[in-house]
Design a protein around this motif. Structure first.
Motif, mmCIF file in Angstrom:
data_model
loop_
_atom_site.group_PDB
_atom_site.id
_atom_site.type_symbol
_atom_site.label_atom_id
_atom_site.label_comp_id
_atom_site.label_asym_id
_atom_site.label_seq_id
_atom_site.Cartn_x
_atom_site.Cartn_y
_atom_site.Cartn_z
ATOM 1 N N ARG A 491 37.304 13.720 31.340
ATOM 2 C CA ARG A 491 37.051 13.256 30.124
ATOM 3 C C ARG A 491 37.208 12.253 29.949
ATOM 4 O O ARG A 491 36.531 11.539 29.865
ATOM 5 C CB ARG A 491 37.511 14.278 29.557
ATOM 6 N N VAL A 494 33.776 9.841 31.211
ATOM 7 C CA VAL A 494 33.056 10.287 30.492
ATOM 8 C C VAL A 494 33.491 8.939 29.910
ATOM 9 O O VAL A 494 31.590 9.327 28.537
ATOM 10 C CB VAL A 494 32.484 11.914 29.838
ATOM 11 N N ARG A 495 33.801 9.319 28.293
ATOM 12 C CA ARG A 495 33.627 9.199 27.272
ATOM 13 C C ARG A 495 35.156 9.055 26.482
ATOM 14 O O ARG A 495 35.961 9.650 26.870
ATOM 15 C CB ARG A 495 32.539 10.321 26.337
ATOM 16 N N ASN A 496 34.661 7.284 25.554
ATOM 17 C CA ASN A 496 36.245 7.456 25.080
ATOM 18 C C ASN A 496 37.590 7.308 26.106
ATOM 19 O O ASN A 496 37.991 8.307 25.776
ATOM 20 C CB ASN A 496 36.736 8.306 23.600
ATOM 21 N N HIS A 649 27.441 12.065 36.162
ATOM 22 C CA HIS A 649 28.394 12.249 34.450
ATOM 23 C C HIS A 649 29.676 11.240 34.698
ATOM 24 O O HIS A 649 30.906 11.622 33.878
ATOM 25 C CB HIS A 649 28.016 13.352 34.354
ATOM 26 N N THR A 651 29.884 8.537 33.401
ATOM 27 C CA THR A 651 29.774 6.882 32.515
ATOM 28 C C THR A 651 30.890 5.458 32.780
ATOM 29 O O THR A 651 30.253 5.154 32.313
ATOM 30 C CB THR A 651 28.811 7.602 31.195
ATOM 31 N N VAL A 652 32.335 5.982 31.916
ATOM 32 C CA VAL A 652 32.695 5.283 31.982
ATOM 33 C C VAL A 652 33.035 4.422 33.358
ATOM 34 O O VAL A 652 32.858 2.793 33.674
ATOM 35 C CB VAL A 652 34.152 5.172 32.159
ATOM 36 N N CYS A 655 29.639 2.411 33.720
ATOM 37 C CA CYS A 655 29.565 0.977 32.976
ATOM 38 C C CYS A 655 30.988 0.079 34.193
ATOM 39 O O CYS A 655 30.212 -1.252 34.420
ATOM 40 C CB CYS A 655 30.313 1.154 31.594
ATOM 41 N N ARG A 684 28.642 1.250 24.736
ATOM 42 C CA ARG A 684 28.532 1.854 23.574
ATOM 43 C C ARG A 684 28.385 3.501 23.647
ATOM 44 O O ARG A 684 29.096 4.515 23.034
ATOM 45 C CB ARG A 684 26.879 1.795 23.069
ATOM 46 N N ARG A 685 27.595 4.021 24.648
ATOM 47 C CA ARG A 685 27.516 5.279 24.940
ATOM 48 C C ARG A 685 29.079 6.307 25.388
ATOM 49 O O ARG A 685 29.895 7.018 24.797
ATOM 50 C CB ARG A 685 26.103 5.894 26.080
ATOM 51 N N ALA A 686 30.161 5.094 25.929
ATOM 52 C CA ALA A 686 31.472 5.783 26.473
ATOM 53 C C ALA A 686 32.380 5.370 25.349
ATOM 54 O O ALA A 686 33.508 5.287 25.863
ATOM 55 C CB ALA A 686 31.378 4.723 27.749
ATOM 56 N N GLY A 687 32.375 5.146 24.267
ATOM 57 C CA GLY A 687 32.755 4.647 23.242
ATOM 58 C C GLY A 687 34.147 3.950 24.247
ATOM 59 O O GLY A 687 35.292 3.575 23.495
#
Length: 985
Positions: A491, A494-496, A649, A651-652, A655, A684-687
């Protein structure tokens, strides 16, 4: 590669001219291994003596010949090498052989009367001794003879600057302990000579011109244990053969290979007494014999001294973690087992293995019992032990990886523990798709039993990494622990990443802290990541897998900060990952940097079982882009990484890859704006804030600071990760270390407060400094600083202390400590100034110049100026510092005496008086300094000063209970001994 190979070329290497001729073909010298060769090159001739100790066929002679060849290419044309024979066991014969090899003139007939004191100058009669190298191959031929004792006396008389290399098969009779404690000994053993997996790959690719697939490389390394002769014999057995025949030979290495059997019989077993040979044959059913187990198997007592004798003889037997715990080399053991089968028959040997399995099981050595029952084909016993051992055996137990092909297929398909162990092995190899399928089989095999929950949890945690898997939620069915952190790690990509890192950090376990550090690093919070990584690396309770992974993350952070990856760090990680069986970590480390000069890294990364599920391609592209030397190729590498991460998938990571692509385009003068827009959108999508990468043109050199892609990055988080702290300046810091008169470390003129270091870390730095850059064996360090600890606890404490010193060096752009096998040394070459080194160098150079000359006096004066007082007075009466402190005091006093005598002889009594006064400050109990000070005062006409000095002299004698004076004379030795006693207290 074997000790016999190339022997013809080695004969006659004694004479310099012939040595140069016969070492002129580098392609005949085997694979150059910097990991082994460079420490030897760096240590000699400064250390003075190197002992290479290993059984037959471990590459000792090859190493020596490579060393001589490289020195010859560098201009060292006066080295000599002598192959020792059994007829050299008389001192006179050995002396004559050495002198003939050196081309010494006027050797007496017979040479029996040559004393070591006469042999040493004769060896170097043709030129300077300084910088020369003397190699004695097969020195074990004169072991425990009069000739070896003659050789030991000659070594004691060798002048400074001469390097001697002795090649032995078993421990020499020479007393090495004194040299070991003083740091004047370099020891290289079978462990250092052992070929690592990547070296085997290079050997077959570069030297034999016959590359092997990665799986065969790994299996061959395991089966041979990195034994050089075994690798060469395998090459000779398979040269020109197809894959199927090569696999057949590989499967029979040690048992069916005729050449290996002949080599081990002639060079190992035939040299053993009958009782040792019989003991080896009977106990080869144990892979790791213990004396108590052997006694139980044989129904007798007395195994302990036999095992110790086998270890002492260096016959493929080594001691493990306890006094009673040994290991038989795999090739030797399989050869012994084949011999035992030939003598007793297969059925009798299977019964012996079964007996051994029951003995091991009764001692709760379940992993070894599994191995024995498998070899005995006692499947019922095997299943019982697996059920008893449970998940521990299904983890990383080597026994489950060595199960024989004879294991019934129905057992492989039906036993849940075997299936669980196989699934975990596949995960370690990166074959996640196959692992998920085997996990399902394990769940079915376990049925309603509790272990089925373990298999299911691990299957679900693995499945989130499969190609095409959707970004994972945080499912409630995951158990806390290994499975949970795996999902959190996924995770994080993926994000944050910062939020996921915080969630992992709350778990508090070492593996959760590792995930948290990685998440914070990806979220541009490198300072937080640095603290977590540092704590993990320094914590002695960190599991080895987490410890190595933390080092890997720190190394990657070095790349993200725009710094070079030190090849030695990469090599150390490769070593440790291979030893730990961490295939995934070994592969990732191999892909880190072309600086390691590893052959076939790309092929290995794409091999089945390594990158079967596609994560390797984008990761390799990203890392290659960070270290690539061709700026024109870098944008494409970053783009390939970004595409791969998008498909998975991640994203981080996508980026980060796009941010690198933007930097690369800008460095080439292209417009990065379109890619920067993508970076902003992905961030922005990955926070997360946009990644902070340094300008591309500085990714291979130090940079002043990391520059963010966007100004939106918080200032407080613009910090370097721990291994990248060397990037703080565009130049290396000027580091000054002082040991004489007080211990202090200064960086760019500012004195560091060393009280922030733990006391024993500070003591370790002081101990290494006291050895002036020489290697200090870890046993010496442990005895000095952790004498009360057990060996395991002491080693963990030492590793933590070394890590602290390395981190201190990283902060100030200097490598303070270097590991050399089982020893450590202070990197004095990295220091801008080192007073102890200046003192020793001036003394050494002064002694080499002609006596009573202005140049010698200048050097002695420089030495006296460097001596600022006692060695590390802060260490007090610690045992490790008292002897060198007293020795340095004596040296400095001796320098003052000689310099004062020279100044008196050149009619400069005032200078002589000043020098003698300085000498008395160093050693007020040295009689000759009092005499010189009085003579100088009288010669300069200072009658009053001379009278006052004479009164002080008489008072000093009275305090010591001695009588006499400058006119009546006094035996200096009593005063000297009194002075030593006072100094020691």
């Amino acid at each position: 590669m074997s000790s016999d190979s190339g022997r013809a070329a080695e004969r006659g290497l004694g004479q310099t001219s012939r040595a140069a001729t016969e070492l002129s073909a580098p392609e005949t010298l085997g694979l150059r291994r910097p990991r082994v060769l460079e420490p030897l090159e760096a240590a000699l001739p400064g250390v003075g003596l190197a002992v290479v100790l290993a059984p037959a066929g471990w590459g000792k002679t090859t190493l020596a010949r490579q060393l001589l060849w490289e020195r010859q290419q560098a201009g060292a044309s006066t080295d000599l090498m002598l192959t020792v024979r059994t007829d050299h066991s008389r001192p006179g014969v050995l002396a004559r052989a050495l002198l003939e090899a050196a081309g010494a003139p006027g050797i007496p007939d017979g040479g029996e009367g040559i004393h070591p004191a006469d042999a040493v100058p004769a060896l170097f009669a043709g030129g300077e001794a300084d910088g020369r190298l003397v190699v004695l191959d097969d020195a074990h031929q004169i072991q425990h003879t009069e000739a070896e004792r003659w050789l030991e006396r000659m070594l004691d008389l060798m002048p400074d600057g001469v390097g001697v290399v002795l090649l032995y098969r078993s421990p020499p009779g020479i007393n090495l302990s004194r040299r070991r404690v003083s740091g004047k000994l370099l020891e290289i053993g079978a462990e250092e000579l052992r070929f690592r997996t990547w070296e085997v790959e290079r050997l077959f690719s570069e030297t034999y011109r016959h590359p092997l697939p990665p799986r065969e490389v790994a299996e061959l390394t395991t089966r041979t244990g990195g034994w050089a002769a075994g690798l060469q014999l395998f090459h000779l057995s398979t040269e020109g053969r197809g894959p199927k025949e090569r696999q057949r030979v590989l499967g029979g290495v040690g048992s069916r290979s005729r050449m290996v059997r002949e080599y081990l019989t002639r060079n190992v077993l035939d040299e053993l007494p009958t009782n040792l040979r019989a003991f080896l044959l009977r106990t080869c059913v144990f892979r790791e014999p213990r004396a108590s187990l052997c006694d139980e198997l044989l129904g007798s007592v007395g195994a302990a001294p036999l095992l110790e004798e086998l270890e002492r003889r260096q016959l493929f037997v080594c001691r493990l973690d306890g006094d009673d715990h040994f290991h038989y080399h795999e090739l030797l053991r399989t050869h012994l087992e084949a011999t035992l089968v030939a003598q007793l028959g297969e059925e009798a040997v299977r019964l012996e293995h079964r007996r051994a399995g029951h003995i091991l099981e009764s001692h709760d050595l379940l992993a070894e019992a599994v191995d024995s029952f498998a070899r005995a084909e006692a499947w019922d016993d095997l299943v019982r032990v697996l059920a008893r051992g449970g998940t521990d055996l299904a983890g990383s137990a080597p026994a489950l990886r060595r199960l024989p092909p004879s294991l019934p297929p129905e057992l492989r398909r039906s036993d849940g523990w075997l299936l669980l162990g196989e699934a975990r092995r596949l995960v370690a190899n990166g074959d996640l798709t196959s692992a998920v399928a085997v996990y399902r089989d394990a769940e079915s095999a376990f049925g309603p039993a509790v272990p089925a929950d373990t298999a299911r949890s691990e299957r679900l945690a693995t499945a989130v990494w499969l190609p095409g898997a959707a970004p994972p939620a945080r499912p409630a069915h995951l158990r806390p622990g290994q499975s949970e952190w795996t999902v959190i790690a996924r995770r994080t990509l993926v994000r944050n990443p910062a939020g996921e890192a915080g969630r992992a950090l709350r778990a508090g376990t070492p593996v959760a802290r590792l995930v948290a550090a990685t998440g914070y690093l990806l979220a541009n919070r490198s300072a937080t990541a640095a603290n977590l990584l540092e704590a993990l690396v320094e914590d002695p309770d960190t599991p080895v897998t987490v410890h190595l992974a933390a080092q890997l993350v720190a190394t990657v952070s070095t790349l993200l900060a725009g710094q070079r990856v030190d090849p030695r760090i990469v090599a150390r990680l490769l070593d440790d990952a291979e030893d730990a069986g961490m295939t995934w970590l070994e592969w990732v480390t191999r892909a880190l940097s072309p600086l390691t000069s590893l052959a076939g890294a790309a092929e290995r990364a794409n091999a089945p079982g390594i990158d079967a599920d596609g994560w390797g391609q984008p990761l390799r592209s990203l890392l290659a882009a960070l270290v690539d030397a061709d700026p024109a190729a870098t944008p494409a590498l970053f783009e390939a990484a970004a595409i791969g991460f998008e498909e998975r998938h991640a994203t981080v990571l996508e980026c980060w890859a796009r941010a690198g692509q933007a930097r690369a385009l800008a460095a080439l003068g292209n417009d990065p704006a379109p890619v920067l827009e993508v970076v902003q959108r992905l961030a922005r999508r990955a926070g997360m804030p946009p990644p902070a990468l340094p300008p591309l043109q500085t990714t291979r050199q130090p940079v002043s600071a990391t520059q963010p892609v966007s100004a939106t990055q918080p200032d407080e988080e613009r910090h370097d990760p721990p291994s990248a702290t060397a990037s703080r300046g565009t130049r290396a810091s000027a580091v000054v270390l002082r040991c004489l008169g007080g211990f202090e470390l200064c960086v760019d003129g500012a004195r560091l407060d060393l009280r922030v270091l733990k006391p024993r870390v500070r003591s370790l730095l002081q101990l290494l400094a006291a050895h002036e850059g020489s290697e200090v064996h870890r046993e010496v360090i442990l005895g000095a600083l952790w004498p009360e600890s057990t060996e395991g606890a002491g080693l963990r404490s030492l590793h933590v202390a070394i890590s602290s010193l390395r981190h201190l060096g990283d902060v100030h752009s200097v490598e303070l400590v270097e590991r050399k096998g089982p020893a450590y040394r202070l990197r004095v070459d990295q220091l801008a100034d080192f007073d102890l080194g200046r003192f020793a160098d001036s003394v050494r150079r002064g002694r080499r110049t002609s006596p009573a000359t202005a140049e010698r006096a200048r050097l002695l004066a420089a030495a006296l100026a460097a001596y600022g007082g006692p060695l590390i007075p802060e260490a007090g009466p610690a045992e490790w510092v008292v002897a060198p402190r007293l020795q340095l005091q004596r040296q400095a006093a001796g320098v003052a005496i000689e310099l004062a005598e020279y100044e008196l002889g050149t009619d400069d009594p005032r200078a002589a008086a000043s020098t003698a006064d300085l000498g008395l400050e160093i050693d007020p109990y040295e009689d000759r300094l009092w005499q010189l000070a009085l003579r100088a005062r009288r010669a300069s006409g200072e009658a009053i000063a001379a009278a006052a000095l004479e009164r002080r002299y008489r008072d000093a004698l009275a305090q010591l209970g001695l009588v006499g004076g400058p006119d009546g004379g006094r035996a200096p030795q009593p005063a000297r001994r009194a002075g030593e006693a006072l100094t020691a207290t």
